[in-house]
Design a protein around this motif. Structure first.
Motif, PDB file in Angstrom:
ATOM      1  N   GLU A 255      -6.979   8.126   8.329  1.00 45.01           N
ATOM      2  CA  GLU A 255      -7.293   6.837   8.918  1.00 45.01           C
ATOM      3  C   GLU A 255      -8.350   6.203   7.695  1.00 45.01           C
ATOM      4  O   GLU A 255      -8.023   5.031   7.221  1.00 45.01           O
ATOM      5  CB  GLU A 255      -7.916   6.924  10.041  1.00 45.01           C
ATOM      6  CG  GLU A 255      -8.245   5.458  10.739  1.00 45.01           C
ATOM      7  CD  GLU A 255      -8.821   5.607  12.169  1.00 45.01           C
ATOM      8  OE1 GLU A 255      -9.314   4.529  12.516  1.00 45.01           O
ATOM      9  OE2 GLU A 255      -9.372   7.002  12.408  1.00 45.01           O
ATOM     10  N   GLN A 256      -9.338   6.992   7.128  1.00 44.27           N
ATOM     11  CA  GLN A 256     -10.255   6.634   6.432  1.00 44.27           C
ATOM     12  C   GLN A 256      -9.554   6.115   4.977  1.00 44.27           C
ATOM     13  O   GLN A 256      -9.664   4.809   4.318  1.00 44.27           O
ATOM     14  CB  GLN A 256     -11.293   7.504   5.991  1.00 44.27           C
ATOM     15  CG  GLN A 256     -12.412   7.117   4.891  1.00 44.27           C
ATOM     16  CD  GLN A 256     -13.456   8.022   4.550  1.00 44.27           C
ATOM     17  OE1 GLN A 256     -14.059   8.380   5.647  1.00 44.27           O
ATOM     18  NE2 GLN A 256     -13.413   8.627   3.429  1.00 44.27           N
ATOM     19  N   GLU A 257      -8.660   6.815   4.367  1.00 47.03           N
ATOM     20  CA  GLU A 257      -7.962   6.345   3.336  1.00 47.03           C
ATOM     21  C   GLU A 257      -6.948   5.176   3.509  1.00 47.03           C
ATOM     22  O   GLU A 257      -7.010   4.411   2.781  1.00 47.03           O
ATOM     23  CB  GLU A 257      -7.005   7.493   3.084  1.00 47.03           C
ATOM     24  CG  GLU A 257      -6.217   7.639   1.639  1.00 47.03           C
ATOM     25  CD  GLU A 257      -5.358   8.392   1.433  1.00 47.03           C
ATOM     26  OE1 GLU A 257      -3.914   8.311   1.179  1.00 47.03           O
ATOM     27  OE2 GLU A 257      -5.653   9.646   1.588  1.00 47.03           O
ATOM     28  N   GLY A 258      -6.525   4.944   4.724  1.00 45.47           N
ATOM     29  CA  GLY A 258      -5.805   3.977   4.958  1.00 45.47           C
ATOM     30  C   GLY A 258      -6.521   2.765   5.177  1.00 45.47           C
ATOM     31  O   GLY A 258      -6.044   1.657   4.400  1.00 45.47           O
TER      32      GLY A 258
ATOM     33  N   VAL B 122       0.938  -1.290  -0.275  1.00 41.86           N
ATOM     34  CA  VAL B 122       0.042   0.074  -0.041  1.00 41.86           C
ATOM     35  C   VAL B 122       0.864   1.339  -0.192  1.00 41.86           C
ATOM     36  O   VAL B 122       1.860   1.202   0.669  1.00 41.86           O
ATOM     37  CB  VAL B 122      -0.780  -0.033   1.263  1.00 41.86           C
ATOM     38  CG1 VAL B 122      -1.688   1.088   1.225  1.00 41.86           C
ATOM     39  CG2 VAL B 122      -1.964  -1.354   1.098  1.00 41.86           C
ATOM     40  N   GLY B 123       0.585   2.090  -0.746  1.00 40.23           N
ATOM     41  CA  GLY B 123       1.228   3.500  -0.816  1.00 40.23           C
ATOM     42  C   GLY B 123       1.227   4.517   0.396  1.00 40.23           C
ATOM     43  O   GLY B 123       0.544   4.142   1.557  1.00 40.23           O
ATOM     44  N   PRO B 124       1.647   5.351   0.438  1.00 36.61           N
ATOM     45  CA  PRO B 124       1.492   6.543   1.695  1.00 36.61           C
ATOM     46  C   PRO B 124      -0.094   6.676   1.862  1.00 36.61           C
ATOM     47  O   PRO B 124      -0.727   6.906   0.756  1.00 36.61           O
ATOM     48  CB  PRO B 124       2.264   7.743   1.088  1.00 36.61           C
ATOM     49  CG  PRO B 124       3.051   7.307   0.066  1.00 36.61           C
ATOM     50  CD  PRO B 124       2.387   6.077  -0.866  1.00 36.61           C
TER      51      PRO B 124
END
Length: 190
Positions: A11-14, A5-7
């Motif tokens: 939290e939601q994006e992660g 997974v990229g940067p």
């Protein structure tokens, strides 16, 4: 999709990125398999690569309905059937279903936007906790990551039992990585 997974910045994006990654590695276990191999159960269990992908698509659809507070009674006969590709059903059909569920999940999470959003606990299934009335959307996303990762591991074992292929060589083949001294992209048996 790369192997990591990229940067991430939120939290939601992660959570969405890690769920997308787990979906990808699960789907990758089907790469290059024939219809017969997708339906093969070569280990001690009845699990198949095609059935595991289908089950995860169905599971995500179910949790999405729960998050959206759309009644969806549990059908235990269908639950069992979702561990197998049906006659005439292709992996492309299952991938399309899974992609629709993924898009709907991501849209729903972005629309609601609150990871503390209250999600009712479905009391019709024996595996949900009886001491809670609600989960949060955060909990649901973490659960979907956990569920998908668990079944990606099962699919890895089934796939390796089918033809010896493992995750990184499959990823290398699917993504066109160059061969190195320590990693050779998977190739179909000749």
């Amino acid at each position: 999709m790369p192997g990591q997974v990229g940067p991430i910045t939120t939290e939601q994006e992660g959570l969405l990125a890690y769920l997308a990654q787990m979906r990808y590695v699960l789907k990758l276990t089907a790469f290059g398999l024939t219809d017969e191999q997708l339906r093969a159960a070569p280990s001690a269990s009845t699990l198949t690569v095609g059935g595991l992908v289908k089950h995860c698509a169905s599971t995500e659809e179910g949790w999405l309905a729960t998050m959206r507070k759309e009644p969806r009674p549990m059908d235990f006969q269908q639950y069992a059937a979702d561990f197998q590709l049906a006659d005439g059903e292709t992996i492309d059909d299952v991938f399309a279903r899974y992609d629709r569920a993924a898009a709907h999940t991501e849209q729903t999470v972005r629309e609601i936007g609150d990871l503390d959003y209250s999600v009712p606990v479905d009391r019709s299934v024996p595996w949900n906790r009886k001491d809670l009335d609600t989960f949060t959307m955060r909990w649901v996303l973490l659960h979907l990551i956990q569920e998908t990762a668990r079944h990606a591991g099962h699919a890895d074992i089934v796939r390796e039992s089918v033809d010896g292929a493992t995750a990184y060589p499959l990823m290398a083949a699917a993504e066109g990585w160059p061969e190195t001294k320590w990693l050779k992209p998977w190739q179909p048996p000749s």
